[in-house]
Design an enzyme around this catalytic site. Structure first.
Site: not given
Length: 700
Positions: A436, A504
C-alpha cells in the site's frame, strides 16, 4: 604515426568543472555561515550540513538536463538542489523561516522543492520529513515517463528519468523496498542514488542489514544494475555517475548508484558524534572531496590555485549577500496561515492553480458536466455504477489510470473494475505489488507528472501502511504555498458486509477527515456514487472515495444510472425526509437505516445524508437543527472522537440557543468490528435501535 595516449584521469568534458567547483564552495559557505553565525544567533533552527556528500550531489545534478527529469531528495540534499538551479537567496532564507522561497515559512528550511516551471532540467518533488518516503513517488514518476512516451505518444519524454536520493539507512525503510520492487518489476527508468556514509544518525550499517552492506546484499536482484564506488574521488565519481545516468536514460531499466561518502560533521549541527571512534572521525576528514577536487583540477590546469581562491571568496561573498537580503525579508503573513490547504480561487473567482501537479496545472479540458441527473435504464447497484463511471472517465480522459492489488484481469476483489483491463489495456488499468505504501507513493509521482491516478486500497484497514504517503500528499499544497499539489482519487472499500471482522470491516473515516488536505466522500447509493466519483476525478484536490461494502450490491442503494454528465459537488448534503421535530444526520451505510426508521415514525423526522464529511454541509445541518431544535447523529464509526463529535461540537456552539434537547450520538461502541452476526448487530446501529433513539429524543 604515433597515437597520443588518452589520460583517463583527466577531468571529463561531460561536466562544467568551474560551475561544479563554485557550487561546491557555495554549499560549504552556506554550511559555515549557518553553523558559525545564524544558528548561534537563533536565526536558523534546523541545520543539516552536506559536507562530504556535496561533490557527488552536484555532479549528479549537473547531468539532469532533460525537461522531464524528476527527482526526490532528503534533508541533506541542498547541494543537489543548488545544482538544479535553486535560488541562493531562497536557499538561505528558507532555513530562517522567512517569507517567500519554497514554502513561505511553512516547512523546515532544509525540506526543499523546485518546480522548475520552465522545464530547464529536473523538477524536484517537495521533500518530506519522513525518511524513505522519497523513493516510491519516483517509481510513479518513472512509470509516468513510460506512459507519456508509449501510451500518449509524447516523444519529448524519450530519455527522461527519475532519481531518488537517500542515505544508506533509508534502504531499511518500507518506502525503499516498495520502490525497488515496483521499478525493477516494471523495468522503469529509475535511478536510486544512495549516499553511503555508514551511519543512520548514530546507528551503524551493521545494525541495519546483515554484513553491514545493503547494496552487496542486492547483488542477485533481478532487473537491477548496481554501480558502486567512491563518491569523493574526482576521477572515479564523475565516471560512475555518468555510467549510471546513461544506463537509465537509455531505457535499460533501474539502477542503484551507491557512492561511499564521509559525513564530515554530525547528523545536525547539535550532533557531536561522540558515538564514533576518534580514529574514524579523523579518517573521515581525510576523505573530504573538496581538497581532492581542488588538487585534481589544479593538476590538469582546469582551475589554478589562485582562481580557486577567487571562486571561494566569491562564494562566501555571494552567500553573505544573500543572507543579508534574506534577513530583510518580512516574516510570513499570519493572515495567510490557512490558505492553500485546498485549491482556491482568487478575488475575481479565478482558480489559483498550483505550478506543478495534477490535471489543472496542465489546463486539462473536461467534458460537460451537470448537477441534474439524467436517469437512464434500469436500477444499477453501486458496484456497477462505480464501474460505469470509471469506464466513461477512462474513455474521455487518457490521463486517468486505475490500479491496485487485483484490479486488473480479476476486476478487483469486489469486481468494481471488472472488464476495464480488457477494454483499456494493462498500461491504464493494472495490478500492483502488494504494498500500500508503494501504491500511494507511485500515485504521488503520477499526479505530479500531470496524470490522474485512481489507486485502490483493497480494504480500509489496509490503508494503514500507506498512512505516511497519504499524510504527505494531503499537506503538499499547503507546505509548498500552492506550488505543488498531487490530486488523486483513492478508492477504499470498507465497512461491514454480510458479516464483520476487525480486518476487512473497519470504517474509521474520521482518520481521513483529520488528514489535512484530503477530501472524504461516503456515498450511500448508486446515483450519488456516480456524481461524487466523477466530481472527484475532475477536482484539483486529493480525495478518499469510501465504497461501503454493505452498499455495493444493496437493493436500497440501487438507482438508475444518472448519465455521463452527472456530478455532485462536495459539501452538499441531501435531505431524504422532511420534518420539523428532529434532525438526523448520517452518512454511508447508516443512511438506509435512518430513513427506514424515520418512515416508521411517519412524520416529523428530517434525515440528512451528508454524502461528504470533508467538506461537510454545515449550513444544511444547522438550518435543519434551528428548525427542529433536536439532533441525532448516527454513524458506524466508533463513538469516541468519531466525526459525529465534530458535528456535535459545531452545533453546540452555533445552535446552542436553538436546541430543545441535548445533541445525541448513536454509533458503534469503542470496539473493533466483530465477526459473529449477533455481536455485529449489537455493535453497529440497527434500524430498531435508531428507531428507539428517535422516539427517545422526540419524547424530551
Amino acid at each position: 604515426m604515433a597515437v597520443e595516449a588518452i589520460d583517463m584521469a583527466a577531468p571529463s568534458n561531460d561536466y562544467d568543472w568551474e560551475r561544479v567547483a563554485y557550487l561546491l564552495l557555495l554549499s560549504r559557505a552556506m554550511d559555515d555561515i549557518e553553523e558559525q553565525e545564524l544558528v548561534p544567533a537563533k536565526l536558523v533552527f534546523n541545520q543539516f550540513s552536506a559536507r562530504g556528500h556535496d561533490l557527488a550531489q552536484i555532479l549528479i545534478g549537473s547531468l539532469l538536463t532533460h525537461p522531464h527529469d524528476g527527482a526526490t531528495g532528503y534533508y541533506r540534499s541542498r547541494p543537489f538542489v543548488l545544482s538544479l538551479g535553486l535560488d541562493i537567496v531562497d536557499a538561505v532564507a528558507s532555513p530562517m523561516a522567512k517569507s517567500g522561497g519554497y514554502s513561505d515559512g511553512r516547512d523546515i528550511g532544509v525540506v526543499c522543492n523546485y518546480p522548475n516551471v520552465k522545464r530547464e532540467g529536473a523538477m524536484l518533488f517537495p521533500m518530506c520529513g519522513g525518511v524513505g518516503s522519497q523513493f516510491s513517488p519516483i517509481s510513479g514518476w518513472a512509470q509516468s515517463i513510460v506512459y507519456h512516451r508509449d501510451e500518449l505518444k509524447d516523444t519529448s519524454y524519450q530519455g527522461a528519468l527519475g532519481i531518488s536520493m537517500g542515505g544508506d539507512s533509508s534502504m531499511s525503510t518500507s518506502g525503499f523496498w516498495a520502490a525497488l520492487n515496483i521499478s525493477t518489476t516494471n523495468n522503469l527508468p529509475h535511478l536510486i542514488y544512495i549516499e553511503d556514509n555508514g551511519y543512520g544518525i548514530s546507528v551503524p550499517q551493521e545494525v541495519q542489514t546483515p554484513g553491514g552492506d545493503q547494496v552487496a546484499n542486492l547483488a542477485a536482484y533481478k532487473n537491477l544494475k548496481i554501480v558502486d564506488g567512491d563518491g569523493t574521488c574526482p576521477i572515479e565519481a564523475p565516471r560512475l555517475i555518468k555510467e549510471a545516468v546513461d544506463y537509465v536514460r537509455a531505457g535499460l531499466g533501474t539502477c542503484i548508484l551507491r557512492l561511499r561518502v564521509p559525513r564530515l560533521c554530525g547528523h545536525t549541527f547539535q550532533d557531536t558524534q561522540t558515538y564514533k571512534p576518534a580514529d574514524l572521525i579523523e579518517q573521515e576528514q581525510t576523505k573530504d572531496p573538496l581538497p581532492k577536487l581542488k588538487d585534481h583540477l589544479e593538476k590538469y590546469g582546469v582551475i589554478s590555485s589562485d582562481e580557486w581562491q577567487i571562486l571561494e571568496e566569491k562564494a562566501y561573498e555571494e552567500v553573505r549577500g544573500a543572507v543579508e537580503i534574506a534577513k530583510a525579508r518580512p516574516e510570513p503573513d499570519t493572515n495567510k496561515l490557512k490558505r492553500y490547504v485546498y485549491a482556491e480561487k482568487d478575488q475575481y473567482n479565478n482558480p489559483e492553480i498550483q505550478l506543478r501537479g495534477g490535471l489543472h496545472a496542465d489546463d486539462h479540458q473536461f467534458p460537460a458536466s451537470s448537477e441534474t441527473p439524467d436517469p437512464q435504464g434500469p436500477r444499477l447497484n453501486m458496484l456497477t455504477a462505480i464501474r460505469n463511471t470509471l469506464d466513461y472517465e477512462l474513455q474521455t480522459n487518457p490521463k486517468v489510470l486505475v490500479f491496485g492489488e487485483d484490479v486488473g484481469p480479476k476486476g478487483g476483489v469486489h469486481a468494481a473494475t471488472l472488464g476495464l483491463t480488457d477494454k483499456f489495456g494493462e498500461r491504464r488499468v493494472f495490478d500492483t505489488s502488494l504494498s500500500e505504501e508503494g501504491i500511494i507513493g507511485r500515485s504521488v509521482g503520477m499526479a505530479l507528472s500531470g496524470l490522474m491516478p485512481v489507486p485502490e486500497i483493497q480494504f480500509r484497514k489496509y490503508a494503514e501502511p500507506a498512512a505516511e504517503q497519504l499524510t504527505d500528499t494531503g499537506i503538499m499544497r499547503w507546505r509548498t504555498n500552492n506550488q505543488f499539489a498531487a490530486p488523486m482519487v483513492v478508492r477504499i472499500p470498507g465497512g461491514f458486509a454480510g458479516r464483520g471482522d476487525p480486518w476487512h470491516s473497519m470504517s474509521d473515516e474520521v482518520e481521513w477527515a483529520h488528514k489535512t488536505g484530503w477530501q472524504v466522500v461516503m456515498p450511500s447509493n448508486a446515483e450519488d456514487a456516480v456524481g461524487l466519483l466523477r466530481y472527484a476525478l475532475r477536482d484539483n484536490n486529493p480525495t478518499i472515495f469510501f465504497e461501503h461494502r454493505f452498499l455495493l450490491d444493496n437493493r436500497w442503494a440501487r438507482r438508475p444510472y444518472p448519465g455521463d454528465e452527472f456530478i455532485v459537488p462536495f459539501g452538499k448534503a441531501k435531505t431524504l425526509t422532511v420534518g420539523h421535530k428532529l434532525t438526523v444526520v448520517t452518512w454511508g451505510a447508516m443512511v438506509e437505516r435512518c430513513e427506514a426508521a424515520a418512515l416508521e415514525i411517519a412524520n416529523g423526522i428530517e434525515v440528512i445524508d451528508l454524502r461528504t464529511i470533508q467538506p461537510w454541509d454545515k449550513e444544511a445541518v444547522m438550518t435543519s437543527v434551528k428548525k427542529t431544535g433536536r439532533c441525532l447523529i448516527v454513524h458506524e464509526d466508533n463513538l469516541t472522537a468519531g466525526f459525529g463529535a465534530e458535528i456535535a461540537a459545531v452545533l453546540a456552539k452555533d445552535c446552542f440557543f436553538d436546541l430543545d434537547a441535548p445533541i445525541e450520538r448513536l454509533t458503534m461502541p469503542d470496539t473493533p468490528n466483530p465477526h459473529n452476526i449477533h455481536l455485529l448487530n449489537a455493535a453497529v446501529p440497527t434500524q430498531e435501535r435508531i428507531h428507539a433513539a428517535m422516539l427517545e429524543m422526540l419524547a424530551i
